[in-house]
Motif scaffolding. Structure first.
Motif, PDB file in Angstrom:
ATOM      1  N   ARG A   1       0.872  -1.187   0.000  1.00 16.41           N
ATOM      2  CA  ARG A   1       0.000   0.000   0.000  1.00 16.41           C
ATOM      3  C   ARG A   1       0.898   1.223   0.000  1.00 16.41           C
ATOM      4  O   ARG A   1       1.880   1.289   0.756  1.00 16.41           O
ATOM      5  CB  ARG A   1      -0.915   0.008   1.222  1.00 16.41           C
TER       6      ARG A   1
ATOM      7  N   PRO B   1     -16.619   0.238   2.746  1.00 18.64           N
ATOM      8  CA  PRO B   1     -15.351  -0.499   2.804  1.00 18.64           C
ATOM      9  C   PRO B   1     -14.691  -0.414   4.178  1.00 18.64           C
ATOM     10  O   PRO B   1     -13.812  -1.212   4.496  1.00 18.64           O
ATOM     11  CB  PRO B   1     -14.498   0.195   1.743  1.00 18.64           C
ATOM     12  N   LEU B   2     -15.109   0.564   4.988  1.00 15.59           N
ATOM     13  CA  LEU B   2     -14.529   0.852   6.305  1.00 15.59           C
ATOM     14  C   LEU B   2     -13.068   1.300   6.151  1.00 15.59           C
ATOM     15  O   LEU B   2     -12.437   0.905   5.182  1.00 15.59           O
ATOM     16  CB  LEU B   2     -14.648  -0.349   7.239  1.00 15.59           C
ATOM     17  N   PRO B   3     -12.521   2.089   7.034  1.00 15.02           N
ATOM     18  CA  PRO B   3     -13.138   2.554   8.262  1.00 15.02           C
ATOM     19  C   PRO B   3     -14.187   3.642   7.986  1.00 15.02           C
ATOM     20  O   PRO B   3     -14.057   4.399   7.035  1.00 15.02           O
ATOM     21  CB  PRO B   3     -11.962   3.162   9.029  1.00 15.02           C
TER      22      PRO B   3
END
Ligand code: ASP
Length: 431
Positions: A190, A356-358
């Motif tokens: 990421r 998708p959270l958060p």
């Protein structure tokens, strides 16, 4: 039967593209009986499917496969070769998938369910090491990728943030990627810059998975989102083709919706309603891609109330403040909040609410409200749980062990709780 009856039946329904009602009628059984055969093993109402039904379903699926072989070119070879990018077994974008290959991946995810539900264990990735390189904040993606790798018998090395990595000393992406490739067997990366994960991937031949690259893509999230929609639709007796999907929030910087809308566009006749404040609309290039097939309707609105009417799925997102310039206003007022009042007012009893959270639960954020927490239409925790079987499937496919999983399973030796969260007792037995 080589696979469990739940995996077998769900796979058959997906291949035949039939709802539960139509499938039950097609095989001449009551919908209620089919429902009990689809319940997870070990649940109180689960029943075994008679052998004669299994033989009949196998016959129907085989005939269907034979027919489609004449009408389209047959898929062949391992799934990882068919989704490969530049000849490498990497997952960088949802553009790598077709409808057939995505559903094949989901059949692998179904096989993983007993492991994800902590009934079985497997060691097919024993000895393999995953490098989890997260240069941007993450809880779910990092931990669920790590847990998925561990649940297949592998182990995980993590780095988080720039501060404690050699990138803070000026190391290039190329060097970091090449060095890590000598240490680990797969990497999940990421990074805050769009395109940077592809740069990592260029510098190595080991499997790389894009765990989110800036405002670019988040393919594994979109895959688990689609898997969730298909699972929920199966229970609700709905088909993906023709569904109405409402995407709400920051559609400009939200990478999950960028990946998801492209993945959903693999289906037919969808209606997309895109609801965002002025300035946070979905980027044009993505809209053009979705519109190019000519198969879908796209509507854009700034009114949540109007946009949610008739929706089968509401997919809310967080405003991606971290991608805003200093002092930039998000325009995300209370009128954009998905909450109990608006869902009661404009949605039906079988809508599903996803995120998708958060979610940003701070006052004034107006993100998806917690007042829906005990409403069974809220699918966010079932959605997050699906991160494990889907990410296990991604690793199994990229590392070429998907056919070994079924026979490698053993019973767990510990006793997991029957309900993993305090909120899910209400939903137990829904599948
Ligand atoms: N967890 C998702 C992502 O990394 C969504 C979000 O952060 O809002 O993109």
């Amino acid at each position: 039967m080589a696979v469990s009856q739940q995996v077998f039946l769900r796979d058959a329904m997906r291949r035949l593209n039939l709802t539960r009602d139509v499938f039950a009628a097609r095989i001449g059984v009551k919908r209620r009986a089919l429902d009990t055969w689809l319940l997870p093993e070990g649940s109180l109402e689960a029943r075994s499917m008679p052998e004669v039904v299994q033989r009949f379903v196998t016959e129907i699926v085989e005939n269907d496969a034979l027919l489609s072989k004449y009408s389209q070119s047959a898929q062949s070879g391992p799934l990882r070769d068919r989704i490969a990018v530049g000849g490498k077994h990497q997952l960088l974008s949802v553009d790598q998938f077709t409808r057939e290959s995505v559903e094949e991946l989901f059949s692998v995810a179904d096989i993983m369910q007993p492991i994800a539900r902590r009934q079985k264990v497997s060691r097919v990735l024993e000895g393999a090491v995953l490098g989890n390189l997260f240069f941007e904040a993450s809880t779910r993606t990092r931990v669920s990728f790590g847990a998925a790798f561990c649940r297949l018998g592998g182990s995980v090395c993590d780095t988080t943030g720039f501060t404690f990595s050699s990138m803070a000393k000026g190391e290039s992406i190329y060097d970091t990627s090449r060095v890590m490739s000598g240490y680990v067997d797969a990497m999940v990366i990421r990074h805050p810059d769009q395109g940077s994960v592809a740069e990592f991937a260029h510098a190595t031949n080991i499997p790389v998975v894009n765990g989110g690259d800036g405002a670019g893509e988040h393919p594994s999230q979109a895959l688990l989102d689609l898997y969730t929609i298909l699972t929920e639709f199966s229970r609700l007796g709905k088909l993906m083709d023709g569904a109405h999907i409402a995407l709400v929030g920051d559609l400009k910087y939200g990478r999950t919706v960028h990946s998801l809308i492209k993945l959903l566009a693999l289906y037919r006749g969808l209606k997309f309603t895109l609801i965002s404040p002025h300035g946070l609309e979905m980027p044009e290039d993505i809209l053009e891609k979705v519109a190019a097939s000519g198969l879908h309707t796209i509507e854009q609105t700034h009114s949540l109330e109007e946009g949610l009417v008739g929706a089968d799925v509401i997919y809310a997102t967080r405003v991606q403040k971290e991608r805003f310039s200093e002092g930039q206003d998000d325009g995300y007022t209370a009128e954009f909040q998905v909450n109990r009042a608006i869902v009661e007012q404009v949605c039906g009893p079988d809508v599903i609410v996803m995120h998708p959270l958060p979610r940003d639960s701070r006052p004034g954020a107006h993100d998806l409200s917690v007042d829906l927490n005990m409403d069974p239409r809220l699918a966010i925790f079932r959605q997050a749980d699906n991160g494990i079987p889907v990410r296990m499937a991604i690793f199994a496919v990229l590392l070429g062990v998907e056919n070994l999983v079924q026979h490698s399973m053993r019973d767990v030796t510990w006793s997991p709780p029957s309900h993993i969260g305090s909120d899910d007792a209400a939903f137990h037995g829904m599948y």
